[in-house]
Scaffold this motif. Structure first.
Motif, PDB file in Angstrom:
ATOM      1  N   ARG A   1       1.598   9.211  -5.891  1.00  0.00           N
ATOM      2  CA  ARG A   1       2.085  10.569  -5.570  1.00  0.00           C
ATOM      3  C   ARG A   1       3.097  11.041  -6.600  1.00  0.00           C
TER       4      ARG A   1
ATOM      5  N   THR B   1      -8.966   6.858  -5.388  1.00  0.00           N
ATOM      6  CA  THR B   1      -7.799   7.463  -4.738  1.00  0.00           C
ATOM      7  C   THR B   1      -7.838   8.962  -5.009  1.00  0.00           C
TER       8      THR B   1
ATOM      9  N   GLU C   1       0.829  -1.204   0.000  1.00  0.00           N
ATOM     10  CA  GLU C   1       0.000   0.000   0.000  1.00  0.00           C
ATOM     11  C   GLU C   1       0.864   1.254   0.000  1.00  0.00           C
ATOM     12  N   ASP C   2       1.958   1.226   0.777  1.00  0.00           N
ATOM     13  CA  ASP C   2       2.859   2.378   0.813  1.00  0.00           C
ATOM     14  C   ASP C   2       3.524   2.598  -0.546  1.00  0.00           C
TER      15      ASP C   2
ATOM     16  N   GLN D   1       0.852   3.988  -2.937  1.00  0.00           N
ATOM     17  CA  GLN D   1       0.597   5.407  -2.705  1.00  0.00           C
ATOM     18  C   GLN D   1       1.771   6.261  -3.174  1.00  0.00           C
ATOM     19  N   SER D   2       2.986   5.744  -3.001  1.00  0.00           N
ATOM     20  CA  SER D   2       4.165   6.463  -3.483  1.00  0.00           C
ATOM     21  C   SER D   2       4.136   6.591  -4.999  1.00  0.00           C
TER      22      SER D   2
ATOM     23  N   VAL E   1      -2.026  16.260  -2.532  1.00  0.00           N
ATOM     24  CA  VAL E   1      -3.365  15.677  -2.531  1.00  0.00           C
ATOM     25  C   VAL E   1      -4.411  16.781  -2.455  1.00  0.00           C
TER      26      VAL E   1
END
Length: 426
Positions: free
Chosen positions: A179, A199, A171-172, A175-176, A208
């Protein structure tokens, strides 16, 4: 008199014999029950690798009394069965926490206790050990007025913990990735025609945008023409799915515009395919990536930069560009123009008549101005209301001439503006 004595002496013998028979039967039954229970318990050995829950009964001093099932291949169960205590198995910190937990168990009987031990399996990893995680729940069993037993329901959650850690890492990383790319995930409901952002969206600086996750008003998210294009693509996808079971090419890119900060239009490339969501509803689901249309149609080999400047101008999301000849046949157009009329690729317009693409309503505005350009050979500019009360059309057309100075065609450049372009409404 003698017969009476014989009867009296015979009676105890009968009773004793009866008791012996009864005891023998009881012993046999007990042995058979124990043997049957032993055989049933042995069945657990066949599935030891899949058993991770068991019961351990401890004395008030936290000494191991017995465990169920009798046969368990678990590192903690094995160590307790061999006579080791929790104080010997756990580290100092974990043992102190467990001791406090047991001392105050009546305050939190419903609260599980989590702890870890070091596996003794030398093949677990390079260092010879790894942490095994357990969850323990306690129930109290009164033995007497002064003594109680701790009935412990123990669950080996090492696999769940590994999966949780792996999920958090994935998940990290996910998300990275979002981003750094500015991508976001979306889902478009087939029946309700509603869009949900799975997302958050990012701004130009990859920050965000607050409250951008969840169901959104798609008509406020994108221009009407872009929504119409998305809607028509969805209809074709659903038709193919119902007729042929084809869920769509996940690599096919649909170029649409979203309203960005201060209602500026930003190009995004949508990719997705049909699937079912958690409610078993049919949805078109995929990713959205911010696009630079100039890079999508790169221009090389022009030293003076004129061609590149034309390419940049054609890539603007709010500027429509179309080149027609004197027969109103389209020679070129940009993505914004094609999107307005629900055409995925601008190349699909080449050679088509203007009426085939824009329809009669818009052709009425365009043909009058273009005919004047052809007749006069001069540039023409016009602006006024279009389609509805709060919409403004700013239309410019210039002639395309060859060396003989004859007008061979015209280039129309126009912008459509409405009230939302001048408000903070999103």
């Amino acid at each position: 008199m003698q017969s009476v004595v014989e009867v009296n002496s015979f009676t105890p013998n009968i009773i004793w014999a009866f008791l012996c028979v009864l005891l023998l039967i009881s012993t046999v039954v007990t042995v058979l029950l124990l043997r049957d229970n032993h055989n049933k318990q042995k069945l657990y050995k066949r599935f030891w690798g899949n058993l991770n829950e068991y019961i351990v009964v401890l004395s008030q001093k936290m000494d191991f009394l017995y465990g169920l099932p009798l046969y368990m291949s678990d590192p903690l169960f094995d160590q307790l069965s061999r006579g080791r205590t929790f104080s010997e198995i756990l580290g100092t910190s974990s043992w102190n926490r467990m001791r406090t937990y047991f001392d105050e168990i009546e305050k939190h009987l419903e609260m599980p206790f989590l702890f870890s031990i070091q596996s003794e399996n030398r093949f677990d990893d390079a260092s010879g050990s790894k942490s095994l995680w357990y969850e323990m729940r306690i129930s109290l069993q009164k033995v007497s007025s002064e003594e109680l037993y701790y009935v412990c329901f123990v669950k080996n959650i090492s696999k769940e913990n590994e999966n949780r850690i792996e999920k958090e890492i994935l998940e990290d990383r996910f998300q990275s990735l979002l981003r750094n790319t500015g991508d976001f995930l979306w889902s478009f409901d087939v029946e309700e025609r509603s869009m949900k952002l799975l997302t958050p969206m990012m701004d130009e600086e990859h920050r965000v945008i607050p409250q951008s996750v969840g169901t959104v008003d798609i008509h406020k998210l994108m221009p009407d023409g872009d929504y119409a294009l998305l809607d028509s693509v969805l209809n074709e996808r659903v038709k193919d799915y119902r007729n042929f079971g084809f869920r769509g090419d996940p690599f096919e890119t649909l170029k649409v515009r979203f309203y960005g900060p201060e209602n500026t239009l930003v190009w995004y490339g949508l990719r997705g395919k049909l699937c079912t969501d958690e409610s078993n509803r049919l949805v078109l689901q995929g990713t959205a990536r911010r696009m630079d249309v100039v890079l999508d149609n790169s221009v090389f080999g022009d030293d003076n930069g004129t061609t590149y400047m034309q390419s940049v101008a054609m890539s603007f999301p709010d500027v429509r560009f179309v080149h027609v000849d004197r027969d109103f046949k389209i020679q070129a157009c940009n993505q914004a123009f094609a999107t307005d009329f629900q055409i995925i690729n601008p190349k699909e317009t080449l050679g088509k008549s203007l009426e085939q693409v824009v329809g009669k309503k818009f052709l009425t505005y365009m043909s009058k101005i273009l005919l004047e350009v052809f007749d006069t050979g001069r540039s023409i500019a016009w602006k006024g209301g279009f389609d509805r009360e709060d919409r403004l059309l700013m239309f410019n057309a210039i002639p395309v001439k060859k060396d003989d100075n004859l007008t061979r065609g015209a280039i129309a450049i126009y912008i459509l503006l409405d009230r939302r372009d001048f408000t903070d409404e999103i």
